[in-house]
Motif scaffolding. Structure first.
Motif, PDB file in Angstrom:
ATOM      1  N   GLY A 194       3.379 -39.614-128.631  1.00 24.26           N
ATOM      2  CA  GLY A 194       4.283 -38.592-129.146  1.00 24.26           C
ATOM      3  C   GLY A 194       3.770 -37.196-128.891  1.00 24.26           C
ATOM      4  N   THR A 195       4.513 -36.225-129.370  1.00 24.70           N
ATOM      5  CA  THR A 195       4.129 -34.822-129.190  1.00 24.70           C
ATOM      6  C   THR A 195       2.858 -34.489-129.959  1.00 24.70           C
ATOM      7  OG1 THR A 195       5.603 -34.237-131.032  1.00 24.70           O
ATOM      8  CG2 THR A 195       6.499 -34.066-128.795  1.00 24.70           C
ATOM      9  N   ASP A 196       2.510 -35.352-130.940  1.00 26.27           N
ATOM     10  CA  ASP A 196       1.268 -35.121-131.677  1.00 26.27           C
ATOM     11  C   ASP A 196       0.047 -35.650-130.931  1.00 26.27           C
ATOM     12  OD1 ASP A 196       1.725 -37.817-131.894  1.00 26.27           O
ATOM     13  OD2 ASP A 196       1.841 -37.861-134.094  1.00 26.27           O
TER      14      ASP A 196
ATOM     15  N   VAL B  67      13.789 -38.399-130.169  1.00 24.58           N
ATOM     16  CA  VAL B  67      12.461 -37.912-129.795  1.00 24.58           C
ATOM     17  C   VAL B  67      12.229 -38.318-128.344  1.00 24.58           C
ATOM     18  CG1 VAL B  67      11.495 -37.960-132.118  1.00 24.58           C
ATOM     19  CG2 VAL B  67      11.424 -40.024-130.736  1.00 24.58           C
ATOM     20  N   ARG B  68      11.340 -37.592-127.674  1.00 22.14           N
ATOM     21  CA  ARG B  68      11.094 -37.852-126.255  1.00 22.14           C
ATOM     22  C   ARG B  68       9.602 -38.074-126.006  1.00 22.14           C
ATOM     23  NH1 ARG B  68      15.552 -36.828-123.222  1.00 22.14           N
ATOM     24  NH2 ARG B  68      14.277 -36.815-121.336  1.00 22.14           N
ATOM     25  N   PRO B  69       9.085 -39.246-126.401  1.00 18.52           N
ATOM     26  CA  PRO B  69       7.690 -39.557-126.117  1.00 18.52           C
ATOM     27  C   PRO B  69       7.534 -40.082-124.688  1.00 18.52           C
ATOM     28  CG  PRO B  69       8.676 -41.379-127.270  1.00 18.52           C
ATOM     29  CD  PRO B  69       9.752 -40.332-127.132  1.00 18.52           C
ATOM     30  N   THR B  70       6.304 -40.244-124.268  1.00 21.95           N
ATOM     31  CA  THR B  70       6.056 -40.946-123.015  1.00 21.95           C
ATOM     32  C   THR B  70       5.784 -42.410-123.343  1.00 21.95           C
ATOM     33  OG1 THR B  70       3.693 -40.442-123.119  1.00 21.95           O
ATOM     34  CG2 THR B  70       5.111 -38.896-121.906  1.00 21.95           C
TER      35      THR B  70
ATOM     36  N   GLU C 212       8.682 -40.656-119.324  1.00 23.04           N
ATOM     37  CA  GLU C 212       9.287 -40.067-120.515  1.00 23.04           C
ATOM     38  C   GLU C 212      10.550 -40.828-120.880  1.00 23.04           C
ATOM     39  OE1 GLU C 212      11.431 -36.071-120.807  1.00 23.04           O
ATOM     40  OE2 GLU C 212       9.461 -35.552-121.623  1.00 23.04           O
TER      41      GLU C 212
END
Length: 547
Positions: free
Chosen positions: A64-66, A32-35, A19
């Motif tokens: 992303g969160t999506d 934002v906090r993507p992996t 992350e």
């Protein structure tokens, strides 16, 4: 046909997922906090003979969160263009078979592209017709009286700025544009948006009011107008002229191939290069001596062709990388990847990277396309933004040339006509402010006595941003010291950390907060930087004739 065989498309290997915290692409004040998975693409063995040893493309995968994966090379657009020119040519050889003539043509076009466009990451600016003007401050939009063709020409904004598609509405002033942009940026989450952000949002909002419908076969011409100051009324050079110029250019390059890279770069794209003059001289060669303008026109024509060649290479490389991704892309991921890296009709049938010099100007429209790639309205808004830039850059360049001509025609011992005119222009642009001496006037008055502490108005401000003189000088100092943010955010805050004379301590802090530094210097050294950094009323050297 998409092929996923690693022996055909190469291998893209990713590491462990972790992350990370990144700036929001639409608002750098949010995160934002993507992996993220760090990866690297390596070409297949069948292409190795066409590539330098160890050739690879570093590329990361963000989820992303999506749930969608987005792939981002770990290099800037200019580096990606050069990597694409080399790697993509190898891909084309692998598809079509090696052909010496094709190889020579593409490599020549890559060099022509470097010469005509320049490379900011290498400190080369390209030909003077290549538009590089930025519109980050209100002063970039205003036209001083010395640069006006008519008294009503107060700014370089497009004639239809603020008008709706049906022609209703009123044309906006610079102040009205930035007010709209500041309001919209604040609503989008920006705290105290800078002038750069306000102008960007303002132009995007007005472009959405009046999106531009462009016929598919005219998009390329629109893109060219936004990249180069080319007289569209003049005819293209004839084939013989193009052949002669290309011949002489390649001969000149061949003579320098043994030079060390640094020496070659100075000769080829350095600020004092004489390549055009060298090509024009050929009394005993085919075509004889050529005029400077004919050579420049031919190089510009070849330069625009080079965008096509380099774009084809980058497209081929990125499509090959796409097909090497271990887990095939979903339809949504594929559309995002193609919009970001492959040739698109909305970009003039070129990859977006070839419009890198317009990235900061059209970023709002491009982000909208990425988020909703099927929404054609976003593409029309992008085209309006490109039209805006072409008109604004041309007006800015013409105004700067008029200013330069009036200044150069003034006798050495006579007062510069621009002083009184600039005062009038400043009063026109900011009628609510108390009139104070212009920076040119303060410069002509000479520096204050040493040790007096009276440098230039507002330079002792504790917290300065935007267009304040202290911030401009601090920006100049930051660039001289090569201070950059690791996340590449472009907004900086500047303040004076120590208020005691004669020492000056400039504190620099990037907007994302990852980079903060203090630079100390003497009062005399700071005054010298101020004298250089505040010469904002002279025309941009990149925008003026240099012949």
């Amino acid at each position: 046909m998409d092929v996923t065989n690693p022996s055909y498309c190469g291998t893209l290997v990713f590491g462990e997922s972790e992350e990370v915290e990144l700036l929001h692409p639409g608002n750098p004040q949010h995160t934002v906090r993507p992996t993220c998975q760090r990866g690297e693409w390596r070409p297949p063995e069948r292409l190795a003979q066409y590539l330098p040893d160890g050739f690879s493309i570093p590329i990361d995968c963000y989820t992303g969160t999506d749930g969608l994966r987005r792939f981002v090379p770990r290099c800037n657009f200019e580096e990606l263009i050069d990597l694409g020119a080399v790697g993509g040519l190898a891909v084309l050889h692998g598809l079509r078979g090696f052909d010496a003539h094709t190889d020579h043509s593409y490599r020549s076009m890559q060099l022509i592209h470097q010469y005509v466009r320049g490379r900011a990451n290498r400190g080369t600016r390209g030909m003077k017709e290549h538009l590089t003007r930025g519109f980050d401050y209100s002063r970039d939009l205003h036209v001083r009286q010395t640069g006006r063709l008519t008294d009503g020409e107060r700014d370089v904004l497009p004639d239809n700025i603020g008008l709706a598609a049906d022609g209703t509405g009123d044309r906006l002033t610079v102040g009205q544009l930035t007010t709209i942009g500041r309001r919209v940026a604040t609503e989008a989450g920006y705290c105290n948006p800078t002038n750069r952000v306000s102008i960007s949002f303002g132009l995007y909002e007005t472009a959405k009011l009046n999106p531009l419908e462009v016929e598919p076969d005219r998009v390329s011409a629109l893109v060219r107008m936004s990249l180069f100051d080319i007289d569209t009324k003049s005819s293209a050079p004839n084939e013989e002229m193009l052949e002669i110029v290309t011949e002489r250019l390649l001969e000149a390059i061949d003579d320098r191939l043994e030079d060390p890279q640094e020496k070659f770069d100075r000769w080829f794209t350095g600020p004092n290069n004489s390549l055009v003059k060298q090509i024009s001289q050929g009394k005993r060669k085919r075509g004889g001596n050529l005029s400077i303008e004919d050579v420049r026109q031919a190089l510009l024509y070849l330069g625009w062709q080079s965008y096509r060649y380099v774009g084809q290479c980058l497209h081929a490389l990125m499509r090959t990388i796409k097909n090497s991704i271990p887990c095939p892309l979903t339809d949504a991921e594929r559309v995002i990847f193609e919009r970001m890296f492959e040739s698109q009709a909305c970009y003039g049938d070129m990859p977006l990277a070839l419009l890198a010099e317009r990235a900061s100007f059209v970023e709002r429209a491009v982000l909208a396309i990425w988020n909703e790639p099927e929404n054609e309205e976003h593409i029309r808004t992008l085209h309006r933004m490109l039209s805006y830039y072409a008109e604004m850059a041309t007006k800015r360049r013409e105004a700067d040339r008029r200013t330069k001509q009036k200044c150069s025609s003034t006798p050495p011992n006579s007062p510069r006509p621009s002083c009184a005119a600039d005062h009038a222009s400043n009063q026109d642009a900011e009628p609510d402010r108390e009139r104070s001496p212009s920076r040119r006037e303060r410069h002509l008055q000479g520096p204050a006595p040493a040790g007096s502490g009276q440098l230039i108005e507002n330079l002792h401000g504790r917290n300065c941003a935007g267009e304040d003189p202290f911030a401009e000088v601090a920006e100049h100092i930051r660039e001289l010291h090569g201070v950059e943010c690791e996340s590449h955010c472009g907004n900086w805050e500047y303040r004076r950390a120590d208020n005691s004379l004669p020492r000056i301590v400039v504190e620099l802090r990037c907007e994302c907060g990852q980079t903060q530094r203090q630079i100390a210097m003497s009062l005399e050294e700071f005054a010298g930087h101020a004298q250089d950094g505040l010469r904002w009323d002279r025309p941009n050297v990149n925008e003026l004739d240099d012949d």
